[in-house]
Design a protein around this motif. Structure first.
Motif, mmCIF file in Angstrom:
data_model
loop_
_atom_site.group_PDB
_atom_site.id
_atom_site.type_symbol
_atom_site.label_atom_id
_atom_site.label_comp_id
_atom_site.label_asym_id
_atom_site.label_seq_id
_atom_site.Cartn_x
_atom_site.Cartn_y
_atom_site.Cartn_z
ATOM 1 N N ALA A 296 0.933 -1.225 0.037
ATOM 2 C CA ALA A 296 -0.096 0.133 0.019
ATOM 3 C C ALA A 296 0.882 1.349 0.057
ATOM 4 N N SER A 297 0.319 2.357 -0.743
ATOM 5 C CA SER A 297 0.987 3.656 -0.697
ATOM 6 C C SER A 297 0.024 4.705 -1.025
ATOM 7 N N THR A 298 0.310 5.898 -0.609
ATOM 8 C CA THR A 298 -0.458 7.183 -0.858
ATOM 9 C C THR A 298 0.500 8.312 -1.369
ATOM 10 N N ILE A 299 0.023 8.994 -2.395
ATOM 11 C CA ILE A 299 0.749 10.236 -3.075
ATOM 12 C C ILE A 299 -0.045 11.360 -2.875
ATOM 13 N N LEU A 300 0.384 12.274 -2.508
ATOM 14 C CA LEU A 300 -0.292 13.331 -2.227
ATOM 15 C C LEU A 300 0.494 14.521 -3.099
ATOM 16 N N ARG A 301 -0.685 15.352 -4.027
ATOM 17 C CA ARG A 301 -0.100 16.539 -4.618
ATOM 18 C C ARG A 301 -0.566 17.834 -4.156
ATOM 19 N N PHE A 302 0.018 19.044 -4.386
ATOM 20 C CA PHE A 302 -0.692 20.056 -3.817
ATOM 21 C C PHE A 302 -0.819 21.100 -4.751
ATOM 22 N N PRO A 303 -1.661 22.053 -4.425
ATOM 23 C CA PRO A 303 -1.982 23.256 -5.501
ATOM 24 C C PRO A 303 -0.719 23.961 -5.966
ATOM 25 N N GLU A 304 -0.920 24.238 -7.303
ATOM 26 C CA GLU A 304 -0.021 25.528 -7.653
ATOM 27 C C GLU A 304 1.358 25.228 -7.601
#
Length: 302
Positions: free
Chosen positions: A239-247
């Motif tokens: 299992a894994s999670t990737i987080l991307r942020f605005p701008e």
């Protein structure tokens, strides 16, 4: 019909919600801004450290958002970097001040391990969340009864009823971000193992499957099933999670949860490999519309 989206897609015009981001994200934002200002002036960390009577390692920690800020230090650094605009100074100082304040999940401090606090802030600020789960339904998509059963299992039956309900309440509070006016895009690939395992009993699983079917219709949610029939696939590492942020305000972050700790990866060499895995999973898994039909079949099989 929903289709698989690319790793780089994100909502346009979004900015980090500072009210929900929490201290970790705010520290990272302030630190990144201080680093950009220092580099624009072509100054070394040693020069910056001399100004606030700090070591180069402390400047590095400040710029990475790994420690809190003294407003006097931030003010002195802004002066050193030639920031004369009062509005810009006020914005940075305000963020630094907020970064020292407790987040809403501080209320749940008795049931939130320190290594998970950073994730809560990152999750609340993300505009794209990509996740692959093997054993369980992702926390953001769990029903109350399913979450309650998972929490009891995870605590080895040692959690008090009060602790269980506190943890369930925290999970419900996290899920509110999916109903915000501008919610993040959540793309989840769930292994069929997680949906065939009768967590909490048949009734709990039926309710959980119905919830997944309903929530998969939301425009900001893409749900895919990784079937038994595919065999070995790109998610073999777990299992894994990737987080991307605005701008592009923050780097992408990979979150890997362990039994008593977690890893947070933000180096491009690491995050790019995980993006590659997530994109391959999106291709290999059952596509969204067919996933819903498959969920109906699992529901009938219960």
């Amino acid at each position: 019909m929903q289709t698989a989206r690319t790793a780089t897609e994100m909502p346009e015009g979004r900015a980090v919600d500072y009210r929900q981001a929490g201290p970790t994200v705010l520290r990272m934002l302030v630190g990144a801004q201080l680093r950009r200002l220092r580099e624009a002036r072509k100054m070394t960390r040693e020069e910056a450290g001399d100004t606030i009577r700090a070591s180069t390692s402390k400047i590095s920690r400040l710029e990475l958002g790994r420690t809190g800020f003294k407003l006097r230090d931030v003010d002195d650094l802004l002066t050193l970097y030639g920031v004369d605009d009062e509005a810009e100074r006020a914005t940075v100082l305000s963020l630094a001040e907020r970064a020292n304040a407790p987040a809403w999940w501080h209320y749940y401090g008795d049931v939130v391990p320190s290594w998970f606090e950073a994730y809560l802030g990152l999750e609340q600020a993300a505009c794209v969340i990509r996740t692959y789960e093997v054993q369980f339904v992702p926390g953001l998509l769990q029903t109350e009864d399913y979450a309650r059963a998972i929490i009891r299992i995870g605590r080895g039956g040692q959690a008090t009823p009060e602790e269980v309900e506190r943890r369930v309440d925290l999970r419900k509070r996290r899920q509110r971000l999916l109903a915000k006016p501008t919610p993040p895009k959540l793309w989840a690939v769930i292994d069929e193992t997680a949906l065939r395992r009768p967590v909490g009993g048949a009734a709990v699983m039926r309710a959980q499957l119905k919830h997944l079917i309903e929530i998969a219709e939301l425009k900001n949610i893409t749900l895919q099933l990784m079937p038994f029939s595919f065999g070995c696939h790109a998610g073999a590492a777990g299992a894994s999670t990737i987080l991307r942020f605005p701008e592009g305000e923050l780097p992408d972050i990979v979150y890997l949860e362990q039994l008593t700790s977690a890893l947070y990866l933000d180096k491009p060499a690491d995050t790019q490999r995980y993006w590659h895995v997530m994109n391959r999973l999106g291709i290999q898994a059952i596509q969204p519309r067919k996933t819903i039909a498959h969920l109906h079949q699992i529901l009938r099989d219960l």
